[in-house]
Design a protein around this motif. Structure first.
Motif, mmCIF file in Angstrom:
data_model
loop_
_atom_site.group_PDB
_atom_site.id
_atom_site.type_symbol
_atom_site.label_atom_id
_atom_site.label_comp_id
_atom_site.label_asym_id
_atom_site.label_seq_id
_atom_site.Cartn_x
_atom_site.Cartn_y
_atom_site.Cartn_z
ATOM 1 N N ALA A 1 60.261 -16.421 96.236
ATOM 2 C CA ALA A 1 59.339 -17.072 95.312
ATOM 3 C C ALA A 1 57.988 -16.359 95.297
ATOM 4 C CB ALA A 1 59.153 -18.532 95.702
ATOM 5 N N ALA B 1 58.729 -22.103 93.433
ATOM 6 C CA ALA B 1 59.684 -22.937 94.171
ATOM 7 C C ALA B 1 58.972 -24.200 94.628
ATOM 8 C CB ALA B 1 60.240 -22.183 95.373
ATOM 9 N N MET C 1 61.686 -15.457 91.535
ATOM 10 C CA MET C 1 61.419 -16.869 91.318
ATOM 11 C C MET C 1 59.919 -17.051 91.108
ATOM 12 S SD MET C 1 63.627 -19.495 91.396
ATOM 13 C CE MET C 1 64.822 -19.238 92.725
ATOM 14 N N TYR D 1 62.294 -23.349 90.700
ATOM 15 C CA TYR D 1 63.284 -23.942 91.605
ATOM 16 C C TYR D 1 62.753 -25.249 92.162
ATOM 17 C CZ TYR D 1 65.982 -24.391 96.026
ATOM 18 O OH TYR D 1 66.728 -24.844 97.073
ATOM 19 N N ILE E 1 70.584 -18.531 96.518
ATOM 20 C CA ILE E 1 69.796 -18.888 95.331
ATOM 21 C C ILE E 1 68.837 -17.747 94.996
ATOM 22 C CG2 ILE E 1 67.997 -20.451 94.477
ATOM 23 C CD1 ILE E 1 69.447 -22.686 96.097
ATOM 24 N N TYR F 1 67.808 -27.657 91.662
ATOM 25 C CA TYR F 1 67.888 -27.143 90.294
ATOM 26 C C TYR F 1 67.026 -25.892 90.132
ATOM 27 C CZ TYR F 1 69.856 -31.734 89.364
ATOM 28 O OH TYR F 1 70.651 -32.856 89.408
ATOM 29 N N VAL F 2 67.515 -24.968 89.312
ATOM 30 C CA VAL F 2 66.720 -23.817 88.891
ATOM 31 C C VAL F 2 66.624 -23.849 87.376
ATOM 32 C CG1 VAL F 2 66.564 -21.312 88.755
ATOM 33 C CG2 VAL F 2 67.336 -22.388 90.877
ATOM 34 N N GLN G 1 65.520 -21.743 84.143
ATOM 35 C CA GLN G 1 65.222 -20.410 83.626
ATOM 36 C C GLN G 1 64.420 -20.573 82.345
ATOM 37 O OE1 GLN G 1 69.581 -19.378 83.986
ATOM 38 N NE2 GLN G 1 68.733 -17.380 84.560
ATOM 39 N N ASN H 1 61.516 -18.194 86.453
ATOM 40 C CA ASN H 1 62.473 -19.130 87.037
ATOM 41 C C ASN H 1 61.756 -20.112 87.964
ATOM 42 O OD1 ASN H 1 64.483 -17.792 85.688
ATOM 43 N ND2 ASN H 1 65.189 -16.627 87.462
ATOM 44 N N PHE I 1 68.810 -15.736 91.436
ATOM 45 C CA PHE I 1 67.759 -16.098 90.486
ATOM 46 C C PHE I 1 66.419 -15.407 90.718
ATOM 47 C CE2 PHE I 1 70.667 -19.777 90.487
ATOM 48 C CZ PHE I 1 70.979 -19.811 89.130
ATOM 49 N N VAL J 1 64.186 -17.514 98.959
ATOM 50 C CA VAL J 1 64.424 -17.590 97.511
ATOM 51 C C VAL J 1 63.568 -16.587 96.741
ATOM 52 C CG1 VAL J 1 65.122 -20.013 97.648
ATOM 53 C CG2 VAL J 1 62.745 -19.442 97.061
#
Length: 354
Positions: free
Chosen positions: A302, A270, A267, A246, A260, A236-237, A239, A244, A264, A300
């Motif tokens: 992050a 994460a 991030m 994760y 991902i 799941y992410v 917002q 964001n 998104f 991602v």
């Protein structure tokens, strides 16, 4: 009839009865199967990972693992202390994260209290007298939880979908529950209401400020003998005004991490698993190693990551301290600062810096 033959037949009968009993129980605890349209990851009967990657199946690889296990030390920690009671709410663009245990996090942001894969039970099993046992208490007392608004379920394995804990949460807070396709029907049958199925890349609003996105993972599902891959697994992410967030759930490594990130990034945080990865020949399709977690952190994009899926239940051969030791080694090899990938103490809240 000779005595030896009678003993042989008696033993064979007992084994047959045990096998039949195990089969009946295995079928009875299976979850209902998802029924819906076909897609690139659902063939009408079972869900699939991208690229056809699947968990080790059949008796042969399982026996190979069981007969050659090299379990690292994982001492019990029954006296591990509980953390302080979290605040009732967090708002004003702040993000507060509390690692409870295993895959359970309390995420407090934009006035919402969100729990991931909550488990307060003693065993990850359909029965509390058998199965993998908790080796440390949860980081928070259940009674100290603030009112929970939302629960995120990554998949239906017993260590991530714990019916006993969900029933306690429903009785107390009546939260909204989100899970992959097919899981809501099982929860409804278990008298756990307010559950919603989500498909990969589907988005739903949680509030005026927070949106929830269901994203791919690489794993499998099933609670018994008849429901292998019959419901969807996911990450799941969120917002939020704090950025964001994760939550990867349970997953092997795949190209979806980079996707991902593309969708998104940036991030803010994460939450990535680092445990249950040994032996890697058996676990790699479904559980990332600490080194792969570092790569996922980079994929991602992050700003910071937090480790999960370690330290509570010994579900594979890695010991209590191996995941963190291997994570630190992997960070050094990738020239990623330790401060970028945090290992939070269970029960102690961490507030993200703006």
């Amino acid at each position: 009839m000779s005595t030896s033959r009678r003993i042989f037949l008696w033993t064979l009968s007992v084994l047959a009865l045990l096998a039949a009993g195990g089969f009946i129980i295995g079928c009875s605890i299976s979850a209902p199967r998802y029924a819906g349209p076909r897609s690139d990851h659902f063939d009408g009967k079972q869900f699939q990972n991208a690229g056809g990657v699947h968990a080790q199946e059949g008796l042969r690889p399982m026996l190979r693992w069981m007969l050659h296990r090299e379990k690292g030390p994982f001492p019990e920690q029954p006296a591990a202390p509980y953390g302080p009671k979290p605040p009732a709410r967090v708002s004003g663009g702040q993000l507060r994260v509390t690692f409870v245990n295993h895959g359970t996090f309390l995420l407090q942001v934009d006035g919402l209290n969100i729990l991931t894969d909550p488990i307060w039970s003693e065993r990850t099993s359909p029965y509390q007298w058998i199965g993998p046992k908790r080796l440390r208490p949860p980081g928070l007392r259940f009674e100290d939880l603030p009112k929970i608004d939302v629960v995120l379920i990554s998949h239906n394995h017993y260590d991530h979908l714990d019916v006993g804990t969900l029933r306690r949460l429903v009785a107390r807070d009546q939260p909204r529950i989100f899970a992959g396709l097919g899981v809501a029907q099982f929860l409804t049958e278990e008298k756990i209401p307010n559950a919603t199925d989500l498909e990969w890349w589907q988005q739903v609003p949680l509030s005026a400020q927070v949106k929830l996105n269901c994203v791919p993972a690489q794993h499998f599902s099933g609670r018994g003998l008849r429901d292998r891959d019959a419901t969807l697994w996911a990450g799941y992410v969120l917002q939020t005004s704090a950025g964001n967030l994760y939550y990867a759930g349970d997953t092997g490594y795949g190209q979806f991490f980079a996707e991902i990130g593309r969708r998104f990034a940036p991030m803010r945080l994460a939450i990535l698993p680092i445990g249950a990865y040994r032996p890697q020949w058996f676990m790699a399709p479904i559980h990332i190693s600490p080194a792969e977690a570092v790569q996922a952190h980079l994929d991602v994009q992050a700003r910071q990551s937090v480790a999960t899926h370690f330290g509570t239940f010994q579900l594979a051969d890695d010991g209590l301290t191996e995941p963190v030791t291997d994570l630190r080694r992997a960070l050094q090899e990738k020239s990623v600062p330790d401060s970028t990938f945090l290992v939070l103490k269970e029960g102690v809240g961490w507030t993200a810096q703006p």
